[in-house]
Design an enzyme around this catalytic site. Structure first.
Site, mmCIF file in Angstrom:
data_model
loop_
_atom_site.group_PDB
_atom_site.id
_atom_site.type_symbol
_atom_site.label_atom_id
_atom_site.label_comp_id
_atom_site.label_asym_id
_atom_site.label_seq_id
_atom_site.Cartn_x
_atom_site.Cartn_y
_atom_site.Cartn_z
ATOM 1 N N GLY A 195 0.821 -1.218 0.000
ATOM 2 C CA GLY A 195 0.000 0.000 0.000
ATOM 3 C C GLY A 195 0.848 1.259 0.000
ATOM 4 N N ASN A 204 -2.760 -8.744 0.549
ATOM 5 C CA ASN A 204 -3.757 -9.428 -0.282
ATOM 6 C C ASN A 204 -4.130 -8.575 -1.499
ATOM 7 O OD1 ASN A 204 -5.318 -7.421 0.812
ATOM 8 N ND2 ASN A 204 -6.944 -8.768 1.561
ATOM 9 N N THR A 253 -6.342 -3.142 -1.679
ATOM 10 C CA THR A 253 -6.268 -1.716 -2.025
ATOM 11 C C THR A 253 -4.862 -1.309 -2.435
ATOM 12 O OG1 THR A 253 -5.867 -1.109 0.291
ATOM 13 C CG2 THR A 253 -8.143 -1.060 -0.474
ATOM 14 N N GLY A 254 -3.901 -2.159 -2.163
ATOM 15 C CA GLY A 254 -2.526 -1.869 -2.579
ATOM 16 C C GLY A 254 -2.328 -2.312 -4.013
ATOM 17 N N LEU A 261 -1.302 -16.789 10.132
ATOM 18 C CA LEU A 261 -0.145 -16.999 9.266
ATOM 19 C C LEU A 261 1.035 -17.526 10.071
ATOM 20 C CD1 LEU A 261 1.215 -13.475 8.162
ATOM 21 C CD2 LEU A 261 -0.526 -13.791 9.878
ATOM 22 N N LYS A 303 -13.242 -7.084 10.451
ATOM 23 C CA LYS A 303 -12.477 -8.336 10.619
ATOM 24 C C LYS A 303 -10.992 -8.091 10.407
ATOM 25 C CE LYS A 303 -15.694 -11.874 9.022
ATOM 26 N NZ LYS A 303 -15.955 -12.809 7.923
ATOM 27 N N TYR A 309 -14.109 1.024 10.780
ATOM 28 C CA TYR A 309 -12.689 1.401 10.758
ATOM 29 C C TYR A 309 -12.263 1.958 12.116
ATOM 30 C CZ TYR A 309 -8.388 3.635 9.000
ATOM 31 O OH TYR A 309 -7.083 4.025 8.788
ATOM 32 N N HIS A 362 -3.250 5.119 -4.848
ATOM 33 C CA HIS A 362 -3.932 4.637 -6.047
ATOM 34 C C HIS A 362 -4.858 5.725 -6.593
ATOM 35 C CE1 HIS A 362 -6.145 2.096 -8.762
ATOM 36 N NE2 HIS A 362 -5.187 1.211 -8.617
HETATM 37 P P1 NAD Z 1 -3.400 1.482 1.619
HETATM 38 O O1 NAD Z 1 -4.795 1.096 1.344
HETATM 39 O O2 NAD Z 1 -2.623 2.146 0.534
HETATM 40 O O3 NAD Z 1 -2.561 0.237 2.130
HETATM 41 C C1 NAD Z 1 -3.116 -0.826 2.858
HETATM 42 C C2 NAD Z 1 -2.464 -2.106 2.371
HETATM 43 O O4 NAD Z 1 -2.980 -3.209 3.138
HETATM 44 C C3 NAD Z 1 -2.800 -2.405 0.903
HETATM 45 O O5 NAD Z 1 -1.641 -2.834 0.228
HETATM 46 C C4 NAD Z 1 -3.835 -3.526 0.995
HETATM 47 O O6 NAD Z 1 -3.872 -4.333 -0.157
HETATM 48 C C5 NAD Z 1 -3.372 -4.243 2.252
HETATM 49 N N1 NAD Z 1 -4.427 -5.005 2.906
HETATM 50 C C6 NAD Z 1 -5.695 -4.603 3.182
HETATM 51 N N2 NAD Z 1 -6.369 -5.568 3.813
HETATM 52 C C7 NAD Z 1 -5.503 -6.614 3.938
HETATM 53 C C8 NAD Z 1 -5.614 -7.921 4.489
HETATM 54 N N3 NAD Z 1 -6.756 -8.346 5.034
HETATM 55 N N4 NAD Z 1 -4.539 -8.736 4.448
HETATM 56 C C9 NAD Z 1 -3.382 -8.322 3.870
HETATM 57 N N5 NAD Z 1 -3.221 -7.107 3.325
HETATM 58 C C10 NAD Z 1 -4.266 -6.258 3.364
HETATM 59 O O7 NAD Z 1 -3.425 2.421 2.911
HETATM 60 P P2 NAD Z 1 -2.278 3.268 3.596
HETATM 61 O O8 NAD Z 1 -2.664 4.678 3.507
HETATM 62 O O9 NAD Z 1 -0.948 2.829 3.128
HETATM 63 O O10 NAD Z 1 -2.478 2.821 5.112
HETATM 64 C C11 NAD Z 1 -1.669 1.821 5.687
HETATM 65 C C12 NAD Z 1 -2.065 1.633 7.149
HETATM 66 O O11 NAD Z 1 -1.887 2.862 7.845
HETATM 67 C C13 NAD Z 1 -3.515 1.227 7.347
HETATM 68 O O12 NAD Z 1 -3.608 0.306 8.388
HETATM 69 C C14 NAD Z 1 -4.199 2.505 7.730
HETATM 70 O O13 NAD Z 1 -5.317 2.274 8.547
HETATM 71 C C15 NAD Z 1 -3.098 3.233 8.473
HETATM 72 N N6 NAD Z 1 -3.291 4.685 8.403
HETATM 73 C C16 NAD Z 1 -3.092 5.345 7.237
HETATM 74 C C17 NAD Z 1 -3.319 6.719 7.198
HETATM 75 C C18 NAD Z 1 -3.118 7.521 5.949
HETATM 76 O O14 NAD Z 1 -3.506 8.695 5.954
HETATM 77 N N7 NAD Z 1 -2.527 7.018 4.902
HETATM 78 C C19 NAD Z 1 -3.756 7.393 8.341
HETATM 79 C C20 NAD Z 1 -3.972 6.658 9.496
HETATM 80 C C21 NAD Z 1 -3.718 5.295 9.527
#
Ligand code: NAD
Ligand code: UDP
Length: 347
Positions: free
Chosen positions: A29, A51, A54-55, A80, A108, A162, A198
């Site tokens: 991600g 998985n 969203t990445g 895992l 979940k 969330y 993305h």
């Molecule tokens: P993102 O959606 O770009 O990345 C999330 C990654 O997790 C993706 O690659 C997705 O495919 C993967 N993923 C989702 N569900 C999964 C699962 N069940 N098993 C394995 N992989 C899974 O989001 P991001 O902005 O990079 O955020 C990363 C983390 O940081 C998240 O946990 C998010 O809650 C936290 N966060 C992000 C922000 C932000 O502003 N970017 C702010 C607060 C918290």
């Protein structure tokens, strides 16, 4: 060697002996992919578990040339069994558009995903860091938000899968710490943006940039007076790696973000200015429970991590616009944000 670099390593043997195997869940991600790259640069081995919901595979494809990098396609909702020395958990859809698409699944991922990774950390006796969020403060009644504030979250609203999921994950982290003496770290991340978002992510920075570059209307929700504090991804990642290598006594939670607060109308104008776009701004209804204001109190990050962000919003947006410009001009389109669970094993 610290987790973010070979500051004290003197010999190749010394570097090798201090090399760590880091499991980065959600490593494909936005934040996770930058974390993977930084860890590899610092000489560590990285196991990216994702998985691809969203990445994007494109985010980690350049890293595959490195023999210290491995991608495992796995959903952290399922237990895992892997070997590592440190676990960083970023696995979770982070954009309201994506986490509300399948809210039961989001809950979940937050709860079972955290539990599975905590159990793995417990079995391996390794430290684990959780990417928590400013959303644990909900629509905050305290401003700016300090870590001691317990928050103001609607537990039954559309954001709760969330917000409450992340709050429950924090509870689990602290319970594993108290009950089993496990070294845990909780980072409360505020709005982070940058390259590797993305185009269909749905969050405000990517929406506004993609709309501006395409000459499409800028969708401003509400009257645009609501605020967020945006942190460039390199700053967030630097703080996360400092937290990861901090002494076991530092559990957090600790706010990570940028204290410059911006109204969404100002953000829209800034993006129009930086892109030179003449897209109109259109006003759309404010989503339910959309927080009115958000700004981190960074005192703890400064004193405990010796860290503060240094990329101004204008500079970070310019870099992000450059990334989207290249992406949308077709040179490096990522795979569509995966909404199915049938993606392939390798990136
Ligand atoms: P993102 O959606 O770009 O990345 C999330 C990654 O997790 C993706 O690659 C997705 O495919 C993967 N993923 C989702 N569900 C999964 C699962 N069940 N098993 C394995 N992989 C899974 O989001 P991001 O902005 O990079 O955020 C990363 C983390 O940081 C998240 O946990 C998010 O809650 C936290 N966060 C992000 C922000 C932000 O502003 N970017 C702010 C607060 C918290
Ligand atoms: N927002 C907006 N237009 C968009 C997307 C979001 O005006 O196209 C607003 C949204 O209502 C919120 C702010 O921008 O007030 C930040 O939204 P985002 O989804 O990026 O993150 P979060 O609400 O989780 O902080």
């Amino acid at each position: 060697m610290g987790i973010d670099g070979a500051r004290n390593a003197r010999t190749a043997g010394e570097t090798k002996s201090r090399q760590r195997r880091v499991l980065v869940a959600g490593g494909a991600g936005l934040i996770g992919s930058h974390v993977c790259a930084r860890l590899l640069d610092a000489g560590h081995r990285v196991l990216c578990v994702d998985n691809f919901r969203t990445g994007s595979r494109a985010n980690v494809r350049p890293l595959l040339a490195n023999r210290r990098f491995t991608v495992v396609e796995h959903d952290v909702v399922e237990p895992l069994q892997l070997e590592c020395d440190l676990i960083l958990n970023f696995a979770c859809p982070a954009s309201p558009r994506h986490y509300q698409l399948d809210p039961v699944y989001t809950a979940k991922v937050n709860v079972l995903g955290a539990l599975n990774l905590l159990e793995l950390a417990h079995r391996l006796r390794v430290p684990i860091l959780q990417a928590s969020t400013s959303e644990v403060y909900g629509d905050p009644a305290v401003h700016p938000q300090t870590e001691s504030y317990w928050g103001h979250v609607n537990p039954i609203g559309p954001r709760a899968c969330y917000d409450e999921g992340k709050r429950c994950a924090e509870t689990l982290f602290m319970d594993f710490h108290r009950q089993y003496g496990m070294p845990v770290k909780i980072a409360r991340i505020f709005n982070t943006y940058g390259p590797h978002m993305h185009p269909d992510d749905g969050r405000v920075v990517s929406n506004f940039i993609v709309q501006a570059l395409g000459g499409d209307p800028i969708t401003l929700y509400g009257d645009g007076t609501q605020t967020r504090s945006f942190c460039y991804v390199d700053d967030t990642v630097a703080a996360l790696l400092r937290l990861a290598e901090s002494p076991p006594s530092l559990t957090g939670p600790i706010n990570i973000g940028n204290a410059t607060e911006t109204r969404m109308i100002e953000l829209a104008r800034l993006v129009l200015d930086l892109t030179g776009s003449s897209s109109p701004i259109v006003f759309e209804p404010l989503p339910v429970d959309d927080p009115v204001q958000r700004r981190p109190d960074l005192s703890r990050a400064r004193s405990e991590l010796g860290w503060q962000p240094d990329v101004p919003l204008r500079a970070g947006l310019a870099r992000t616009i450059e990334y989207f410009d290249r992406l949308l001009n077709g040179t490096a389109l990522p795979a569509p944000a995966a909404r199915s669970r049938s993606a392939r094993t390798s990136a």
